[in-house]
Design a protein around this motif. Structure first.
Motif, PDB file in Angstrom:
ATOM      1  N   VAL A  84       0.835  -1.201   0.000  1.00 19.38           N
ATOM      2  CA  VAL A  84       0.000   0.000   0.000  1.00 19.38           C
ATOM      3  C   VAL A  84       0.868   1.249   0.000  1.00 19.38           C
ATOM      4  CG1 VAL A  84      -1.642   1.337   1.362  1.00 19.38           C
ATOM      5  CG2 VAL A  84      -1.988  -1.113   1.068  1.00 19.38           C
ATOM      6  N   GLN A  85       1.941   1.244   0.809  1.00 20.12           N
ATOM      7  CA  GLN A  85       2.826   2.405   0.874  1.00 20.12           C
ATOM      8  C   GLN A  85       3.511   2.658  -0.471  1.00 20.12           C
ATOM      9  OE1 GLN A  85       5.818   2.121   3.907  1.00 20.12           O
ATOM     10  NE2 GLN A  85       6.619   4.162   3.548  1.00 20.12           N
ATOM     11  N   GLU A  86       3.986   1.589  -1.113  1.00 19.44           N
ATOM     12  CA  GLU A  86       4.649   1.746  -2.414  1.00 19.44           C
ATOM     13  C   GLU A  86       3.684   2.306  -3.459  1.00 19.44           C
ATOM     14  OE1 GLU A  86       7.708   1.311  -3.506  1.00 19.44           O
ATOM     15  OE2 GLU A  86       8.577   0.716  -1.590  1.00 19.44           O
ATOM     16  N   LEU A  87       2.454   1.798  -3.495  1.00 19.40           N
ATOM     17  CA  LEU A  87       1.487   2.253  -4.488  1.00 19.40           C
ATOM     18  C   LEU A  87       1.073   3.696  -4.234  1.00 19.40           C
ATOM     19  CD1 LEU A  87      -0.753  -0.938  -4.823  1.00 19.40           C
ATOM     20  CD2 LEU A  87       0.849  -0.035  -6.499  1.00 19.40           C
ATOM     21  N   ARG A  88       0.923   4.081  -2.974  1.00 17.87           N
ATOM     22  CA  ARG A  88       0.551   5.467  -2.662  1.00 17.87           C
ATOM     23  C   ARG A  88       1.661   6.437  -3.081  1.00 17.87           C
ATOM     24  NH1 ARG A  88      -4.041   6.095  -0.088  1.00 17.87           N
ATOM     25  NH2 ARG A  88      -4.882   4.508   1.310  1.00 17.87           N
ATOM     26  N   GLN A  89       2.910   6.017  -2.972  1.00 17.24           N
ATOM     27  CA  GLN A  89       4.012   6.886  -3.386  1.00 17.24           C
ATOM     28  C   GLN A  89       4.045   7.047  -4.895  1.00 17.24           C
ATOM     29  OE1 GLN A  89       7.529   5.139  -1.696  1.00 17.24           O
ATOM     30  NE2 GLN A  89       7.145   5.936   0.350  1.00 17.24           N
ATOM     31  N   ALA A  90       3.566   6.020  -5.633  1.00 20.30           N
ATOM     32  CA  ALA A  90       3.590   6.075  -7.097  1.00 20.30           C
ATOM     33  C   ALA A  90       2.442   6.893  -7.675  1.00 20.30           C
ATOM     34  CB  ALA A  90       3.547   4.661  -7.674  1.00 20.30           C
ATOM     35  N   GLY A  91       1.325   7.021  -6.959  1.00 20.30           N
ATOM     36  CA  GLY A  91       0.176   7.769  -7.468  1.00 20.30           C
ATOM     37  C   GLY A  91      -0.857   7.974  -6.391  1.00 20.30           C
ATOM     38  N   GLY A  92      -1.737   8.957  -6.588  1.00 22.34           N
ATOM     39  CA  GLY A  92      -2.740   9.283  -5.588  1.00 22.34           C
ATOM     40  C   GLY A  92      -3.967   8.392  -5.680  1.00 22.34           C
ATOM     41  N   TYR A  93      -4.499   8.013  -4.539  1.00 22.12           N
ATOM     42  CA  TYR A  93      -5.696   7.179  -4.462  1.00 22.12           C
ATOM     43  C   TYR A  93      -6.618   7.742  -3.383  1.00 22.12           C
ATOM     44  CZ  TYR A  93      -2.920   3.817  -7.114  1.00 22.12           C
ATOM     45  OH  TYR A  93      -2.155   3.211  -8.075  1.00 22.12           O
ATOM     46  N   ARG A  94      -7.912   7.798  -3.697  1.00 25.19           N
ATOM     47  CA  ARG A  94      -8.884   8.256  -2.709  1.00 25.19           C
ATOM     48  C   ARG A  94      -9.111   7.200  -1.645  1.00 25.19           C
ATOM     49  NH1 ARG A  94     -14.285   9.794  -5.309  1.00 25.19           N
ATOM     50  NH2 ARG A  94     -14.726  10.167  -3.106  1.00 25.19           N
ATOM     51  N   GLY A  95      -9.043   5.937  -2.052  1.00 27.72           N
ATOM     52  CA  GLY A  95      -9.279   4.843  -1.130  1.00 27.72           C
ATOM     53  C   GLY A  95      -8.038   4.009  -0.936  1.00 27.72           C
ATOM     54  N   VAL A  96      -8.223   2.706  -0.867  1.00 29.56           N
ATOM     55  CA  VAL A  96      -7.113   1.791  -0.657  1.00 29.56           C
ATOM     56  C   VAL A  96      -6.625   1.279  -2.009  1.00 29.56           C
ATOM     57  CG1 VAL A  96      -6.398  -0.399   0.366  1.00 29.56           C
ATOM     58  CG2 VAL A  96      -7.992   1.082   1.592  1.00 29.56           C
ATOM     59  N   PRO A  97      -5.355   1.442  -2.336  1.00 28.15           N
ATOM     60  CA  PRO A  97      -4.849   0.896  -3.606  1.00 28.15           C
ATOM     61  C   PRO A  97      -4.710  -0.615  -3.525  1.00 28.15           C
ATOM     62  CG  PRO A  97      -3.056   1.917  -2.379  1.00 28.15           C
ATOM     63  CD  PRO A  97      -4.309   2.195  -1.600  1.00 28.15           C
ATOM     64  N   VAL A  98      -5.218  -1.308  -4.535  1.00 31.10           N
ATOM     65  CA  VAL A  98      -5.143  -2.765  -4.605  1.00 31.10           C
ATOM     66  C   VAL A  98      -4.429  -3.128  -5.902  1.00 31.10           C
ATOM     67  CG1 VAL A  98      -6.440  -4.921  -4.635  1.00 31.10           C
ATOM     68  CG2 VAL A  98      -7.319  -2.977  -3.341  1.00 31.10           C
ATOM     69  N   PRO A  99      -3.269  -3.784  -5.837  1.00 34.26           N
ATOM     70  CA  PRO A  99      -2.561  -4.150  -7.065  1.00 34.26           C
ATOM     71  C   PRO A  99      -3.365  -5.135  -7.892  1.00 34.26           C
ATOM     72  CG  PRO A  99      -1.570  -5.214  -5.160  1.00 34.26           C
ATOM     73  CD  PRO A  99      -2.576  -4.253  -4.624  1.00 34.26           C
ATOM     74  N   PHE A 100      -3.279  -5.016  -9.211  1.00 40.92           N
ATOM     75  CA  PHE A 100      -4.010  -5.913 -10.091  1.00 40.92           C
ATOM     76  C   PHE A 100      -3.674  -7.367  -9.790  1.00 40.92           C
ATOM     77  CE2 PHE A 100      -4.168  -2.032 -12.709  1.00 40.92           C
ATOM     78  CZ  PHE A 100      -5.504  -2.034 -13.029  1.00 40.92           C
ATOM     79  N   ALA A 101      -2.400  -7.642  -9.492  1.00 38.46           N
ATOM     80  CA  ALA A 101      -1.985  -9.028  -9.283  1.00 38.46           C
ATOM     81  C   ALA A 101      -2.633  -9.651  -8.049  1.00 38.46           C
ATOM     82  CB  ALA A 101      -0.468  -9.104  -9.147  1.00 38.46           C
ATOM     83  N   ALA A 102      -3.171  -8.829  -7.145  1.00 39.98           N
ATOM     84  CA  ALA A 102      -3.785  -9.376  -5.943  1.00 39.98           C
ATOM     85  C   ALA A 102      -5.096 -10.087  -6.238  1.00 39.98           C
ATOM     86  CB  ALA A 102      -4.030  -8.262  -4.924  1.00 39.98           C
ATOM     87  N   PHE A 103      -5.630  -9.923  -7.451  1.00 40.76           N
ATOM     88  CA  PHE A 103      -6.903 -10.559  -7.783  1.00 40.76           C
ATOM     89  C   PHE A 103      -6.733 -11.974  -8.318  1.00 40.76           C
ATOM     90  CE2 PHE A 103      -8.177  -6.026  -8.477  1.00 40.76           C
ATOM     91  CZ  PHE A 103      -8.913  -5.954  -7.315  1.00 40.76           C
ATOM     92  N   GLU A 104      -5.494 -12.410  -8.523  1.00 42.44           N
ATOM     93  CA  GLU A 104      -5.315 -13.755  -9.058  1.00 42.44           C
ATOM     94  C   GLU A 104      -5.649 -14.814  -8.005  1.00 42.44           C
ATOM     95  OE1 GLU A 104      -0.578 -14.244  -8.005  1.00 42.44           O
ATOM     96  OE2 GLU A 104      -1.316 -14.540 -10.033  1.00 42.44           O
ATOM     97  N   THR A 105      -6.030 -15.997  -8.437  1.00 45.60           N
ATOM     98  CA  THR A 105      -6.261 -17.109  -7.528  1.00 45.60           C
ATOM     99  C   THR A 105      -4.912 -17.621  -7.070  1.00 45.60           C
ATOM    100  OG1 THR A 105      -8.238 -17.693  -8.749  1.00 45.60           O
ATOM    101  CG2 THR A 105      -7.328 -19.362  -7.283  1.00 45.60           C
ATOM    102  N   ARG A 106      -4.715 -17.717  -5.768  1.00 37.39           N
ATOM    103  CA  ARG A 106      -3.400 -18.045  -5.249  1.00 37.39           C
ATOM    104  C   ARG A 106      -3.298 -19.517  -4.866  1.00 37.39           C
ATOM    105  NH1 ARG A 106      -3.034 -12.681  -1.407  1.00 37.39           N
ATOM    106  NH2 ARG A 106      -3.032 -11.184  -3.093  1.00 37.39           N
ATOM    107  N   ALA A 107      -2.076 -20.012  -4.879  1.00 37.00           N
ATOM    108  CA  ALA A 107      -1.854 -21.404  -4.517  1.00 37.00           C
ATOM    109  C   ALA A 107      -2.312 -21.643  -3.087  1.00 37.00           C
ATOM    110  CB  ALA A 107      -0.369 -21.754  -4.673  1.00 37.00           C
ATOM    111  N   GLY A 108      -2.947 -22.779  -2.856  1.00 31.79           N
ATOM    112  CA  GLY A 108      -3.419 -23.105  -1.517  1.00 31.79           C
ATOM    113  C   GLY A 108      -4.889 -22.844  -1.325  1.00 31.79           C
ATOM    114  N   GLU A 109      -5.513 -22.052  -2.213  1.00 26.28           N
ATOM    115  CA  GLU A 109      -6.938 -21.785  -2.094  1.00 26.28           C
ATOM    116  C   GLU A 109      -7.722 -22.925  -2.735  1.00 26.28           C
ATOM    117  OE1 GLU A 109      -6.789 -16.917  -2.220  1.00 26.28           O
ATOM    118  OE2 GLU A 109      -7.514 -18.054  -3.928  1.00 26.28           O
ATOM    119  N   THR A 110      -8.918 -23.149  -2.235  1.00 24.03           N
ATOM    120  CA  THR A 110      -9.757 -24.206  -2.777  1.00 24.03           C
ATOM    121  C   THR A 110     -10.324 -23.768  -4.109  1.00 24.03           C
ATOM    122  OG1 THR A 110     -10.351 -24.884  -0.544  1.00 24.03           O
ATOM    123  CG2 THR A 110     -11.751 -25.662  -2.334  1.00 24.03           C
TER     124      THR A 110
END
Length: 417
Positions: free
Chosen positions: A105-131
């Motif tokens: 979150v800190q890295e993304l806020r330094q790169a650009g302004g966000y009104r809310g919480v910045p969520v990286p696109f890659a965080a939406f992928e299905t991760r290993a270990g999930e059903t």
């Protein structure tokens, strides 16, 4: 100390000693021998110095590549630990971020302004270990960050290049000049005259914003199991459907970007009216036109996008009764890939239902379509709309745009019945 620096320092000492010896008008035999020895050492050190610089330059390049790979790997590891649950709790309760999520979150806020919480696109992928279902692919962690967002997107399958922009707009200059070569007709005669080199700019601007809204009940927020995967799947599904639809069918108005099929005429993309039953011959003719325009070297470098109804019709027409080969089998065997989508292309219409198809090719390694996204997903909270039930509404905002490179790399087929 680097070897080249040690040699350079020794060379400086040799020059100083030689200067002292050269100042003597009547040098002794011993001084002459000393000068000869220093001169020989100086010449040998020159070769050693050049060799050291070459070796150290290679080491620097290897170190730079290692640093870049290491930084990308460390960022990927942080992204893999990003918790959507922390984002939801921060918006709902004001809870502070911790761990890898706080760093991202800190890295993304330094790169650009966000009104809310910045969520990286890659965080939406299905991760290993999930059903997951056995039929759902588990994306490899080393895939590019933007492509990883939509591993099964139609835009990616058709060769679109995903571009992430930090801020501002970008443009791709594309050559449109028709430079020709000519022979000298006589000895000493002039060759073909100069041809003007011209380009056209393909701009990508942050003018189009896509919004996704979700409702989180109080119970869902209090349950830790599964909420992160559920939020990612919901947002990923909604974004994939709408972005794929916009890339190909965007109207260019009402906030939508200009889709490459719907706005083919504005882009200068050639359109071939088939106005007949879908067949391998119709696609073969369009691929031939690709090759005549120097856009493709053969059918294997061409991708096709069709409606499922076209597949149904072509697969029902037997080309060779003995082998059972259908018209669709011939198409799939010859082209580089055939992608089917009911979302990226409009439904068949007309008295005799007909639809469109799109052909693309990566000429010279250049992608035919550019899909730009700005920054990360901006996640904004609305604690008031569902305040009576203790729920929370989240809005994810994505800024994107679409453009093409060379119009010759795309071709639309219409009237496929």
């Amino acid at each position: 100390m680097l070897q080249s620096q040690k040699i350079a320092r020794r060379q400086s000492e040799i020059r100083q000693n030689l200067a002292e010896l050269a100042a003597n008008d009547a040098p002794t035999e011993e001084q002459r021998s000393q000068m000869d020895a220093l001169d020989g050492e100086y010449q040998a050190n020159e070769s050693r110095y050049r060799a050291s610089l070459i070796a150290e330059d290679d080491e620097r390049r290897d170190a730079d590549r290692d640093l870049e790979t290491r930084e990308a790997g460390e960022w990927d590891k942080l992204i893999a630990q990003y918790e959507m649950r922390q984002a939801a709790l921060h918006l709902d309760e004001g809870r502070q971020f911790d761990g890898a999520t706080a760093e991202v979150v800190q890295e993304l806020r330094q790169a650009g302004g966000y009104r809310g919480v910045p969520v990286p696109f890659a965080a939406f992928e299905t991760r290993a270990g999930e059903t997951t279902s056995a039929t759902v692919p588990d994306p490899v962690a080393t895939m590019p960050m933007i492509d990883r967002l939509f591993p099964q997107s139609v835009a990616g399958a058709m060769g679109a290049q995903m571009v992430n922009v930090t801020a501002g707009g970008i443009e791709y200059p594309v050559s449109t000049s028709q430079v020709t070569a000519g022979w000298a007709s006589t000895e000493g005669g002039d060759v073909a005259g100069p041809t003007e080199f011209s380009t056209v700019d393909r701009p990508l601007a942050p003018d189009h914003t896509l919004g996704i809204q979700m409702r989180l009940t109080r119970k869902a927020m209090k349950q830790s199991a599964g909420i992160e995967a559920a939020i990612r799947r919901d947002m990923q599904g909604a974004m994939q459907v709408e972005i794929d639809k916009a890339v190909f069918q965007g109207s260019g108005s009402n906030g939508q970007p200009a889709g490459v099929v719907a706005q083919a005429a504005d882009y200068g993309i050639d359109s071939t009216a088939v106005d007949a039953a879908a067949s391998y011959g119709a696609f073969r003719k369009a691929v031939t036109e690709f090759m005549l325009a120097n856009a493709a070297t053969g059918p294997g470098s061409v991708r096709a996008l069709i409606r499922p109804e076209i597949w149904d019709a072509m697969d029902d027409v037997i080309f060779d009764a003995g082998s059972g080969v259908t018209e669709y089998d011939r198409l799939a065997a010859k082209l580089g890939s055939v992608t089917q989508s009911h979302n990226a292309l409009a439904a068949p219409s007309g008295s005799t239902p007909a639809s469109k198809a799109l052909l693309t090719t990566n000429a010279g390694g250049q992608s035919p379509i550019f899909v730009a996204t700005w920054g990360a997903v901006d996640l904004i909270r609305d604690p008031y709309s569902d305040a009576q039930s203790g729920g929370l509404r989240l809005t994810g905002l994505v800024t994107m745009d679409v453009s093409i490179s060379r119009a010759e790399q795309l071709r639309v087929l219409s009237g496929l019945q």
